[in-house]
Design an enzyme around this catalytic site. Structure first.
Site, PDB file in Angstrom:
ATOM      1  N   LYS A 151      99.059 -95.609  38.767  1.00 12.94           N
ATOM      2  CA  LYS A 151      97.951 -95.726  37.817  1.00 12.94           C
ATOM      3  C   LYS A 151      97.365 -97.135  37.829  1.00 12.94           C
ATOM      4  O   LYS A 151      96.138 -97.313  37.695  1.00 12.94           O
ATOM      5  CB  LYS A 151      98.422 -95.350  36.408  1.00 12.94           C
ATOM      6  CG  LYS A 151      98.721 -93.862  36.237  1.00 12.94           C
ATOM      7  CD  LYS A 151      97.501 -92.997  36.510  1.00 12.94           C
ATOM      8  CE  LYS A 151      97.732 -91.539  36.179  1.00 12.94           C
ATOM      9  NZ  LYS A 151      96.539 -90.703  36.407  1.00 12.94           N
ATOM     10  N   TYR A 162     104.819 -93.515  38.526  1.00 14.80           N
ATOM     11  CA  TYR A 162     103.634 -93.195  37.732  1.00 14.80           C
ATOM     12  C   TYR A 162     102.856 -94.462  37.376  1.00 14.80           C
ATOM     13  O   TYR A 162     101.643 -94.557  37.600  1.00 14.80           O
ATOM     14  CB  TYR A 162     104.042 -92.449  36.465  1.00 14.80           C
ATOM     15  CG  TYR A 162     102.882 -91.960  35.638  1.00 14.80           C
ATOM     16  CD1 TYR A 162     102.274 -90.740  35.918  1.00 14.80           C
ATOM     17  CD2 TYR A 162     102.378 -92.712  34.584  1.00 14.80           C
ATOM     18  CE1 TYR A 162     101.194 -90.279  35.163  1.00 14.80           C
ATOM     19  CE2 TYR A 162     101.304 -92.275  33.835  1.00 14.80           C
ATOM     20  CZ  TYR A 162     100.715 -91.057  34.122  1.00 14.80           C
ATOM     21  OH  TYR A 162      99.638 -90.618  33.377  1.00 14.80           O
ATOM     22  N   THR A 206      99.420 -83.655  24.413  1.00 15.46           N
ATOM     23  CA  THR A 206      99.381 -82.549  25.361  1.00 15.46           C
ATOM     24  C   THR A 206     100.796 -82.019  25.577  1.00 15.46           C
ATOM     25  O   THR A 206     101.777 -82.700  25.264  1.00 15.46           O
ATOM     26  CB  THR A 206      98.822 -82.989  26.727  1.00 15.46           C
ATOM     27  OG1 THR A 206      99.720 -83.940  27.316  1.00 15.46           O
ATOM     28  CG2 THR A 206      97.442 -83.605  26.579  1.00 15.46           C
TER      29      THR A 206
END
Length: 266
Positions: free
Chosen positions: A163, A159, A194
């Site tokens: 990014k 990840y 979230t």
């Protein structure tokens, strides 16, 4: 529907627009006058956001899109231009939900999925969107990166790496497309409240309690705060901003979760 019209006349493709952050961006863009195509792997989620926009008086449609497939990316871009007559704005929000694993234990398939969704999809959508945006007289690309693209993070190699690469890709896009009046920027959010970002903490309340103090403002972020930043970067108010990364991270990178004793007392 009340709008301040900053994005009046714009046509935006929101990739990953069925998620919480993508949906907030799509709704914000529509509120500010843009026509929006909401694209997501989950057709029901995309249509739900588009329906919210139409119900509120905005202009929106939805499309099911698998951004890991090149022809799907090309189809989504063409669909936006076909539906609304042009394409001026591209926002890439879709991201792979990678498991927390050390490099030794992470299967190559997980790494490749992160590359495909977090990085290659943004390359492909920009590749196919650029000619349409050029024909429209210019526009803006906004890619959603992450604070984790700026630092080394245990168990998040795929990840974080993708990014970080997305930030660099976007700088390259800004340089290549500048003469076409196309700006390209990234947003690096901090911990946003979230369902995905709070899942590993058991509940949103736990996530707020644990992650909030890691930010200088003392809390996690809200999806609308990312949406406000995206709308700004897509608007003419940001006409002198390109090739940059906007940190919407509550001071996380400046703070690193540690206050000196005297500041902590205060």
């Amino acid at each position: 529907m009340s709008r301040d019209k900053r994005l009046h006349g714009r046509v935006a493709l929101i990739v990953g627009g069925g998620g919480e952050i993508g949906g907030a961006i799509a709704r914000r863009f529509a509120l500010e006058g843009a026509s929006v195509l909401v694209a997501d792997l989950r057709p029901a989620a995309a249509e739900s956001v588009a329906d919210d926009i139409r119900t509120a008086g905005g202009v929106a449609a939805s499309i099911a899109l698998d951004v890991a497939v090149e022809r799907e990316c090309e189809r989504g871009v063409a669909k936006a231009a076909d539906l609304f007559g042009k394409l001026t704005t591209l926002v890439n929000v879709a991201a792979a939900d990678t498991p927390r694993q050390c490099v030794e234990d992470q299967p190559l398939s997980v790494w490749n999925e992160a590359l495909a969704i977090n990085l290659t999809a943004s390359f492909l959508t920009a590749k196919y969107a650029a000619p349409f945006m050029r024909n429209a007289g210019g526009g803006a690309i906004v890619n959603i990166a992450s604070q984790l693209g700026h630092i080394g993070v245990p168990l998040r190699a795929a990840y974080s790496t993708t990014k970080a690469a997305l930030i660099q890709l976007t700088k390259c896009l800004a340089v290549e497309l500048a003469t076409d009046n196309i700006r390209a920027n990234t947003i690096s959010p901090g911990s946003i409240d979230t369902e995905r970002s709070t899942r590993s903490y058991g509940s949103r309340e736990n996530a707020r309690r644990i992650r909030g103090p890691a930010h200088l403002v003392g809390r996690t972020g809200h999806i609308d705060e990312v949406a406000f930043a995206a709308a700004f970067l897509a608007s003419d108010e940001a006409s002198f901003i390109t090739g940059t990364d906007l940190l919407v991270d509550g001071g996380y990178l400046a703070f690193k979760g540690e206050l000196p004793p005297e500041a902590a007392k205060a």
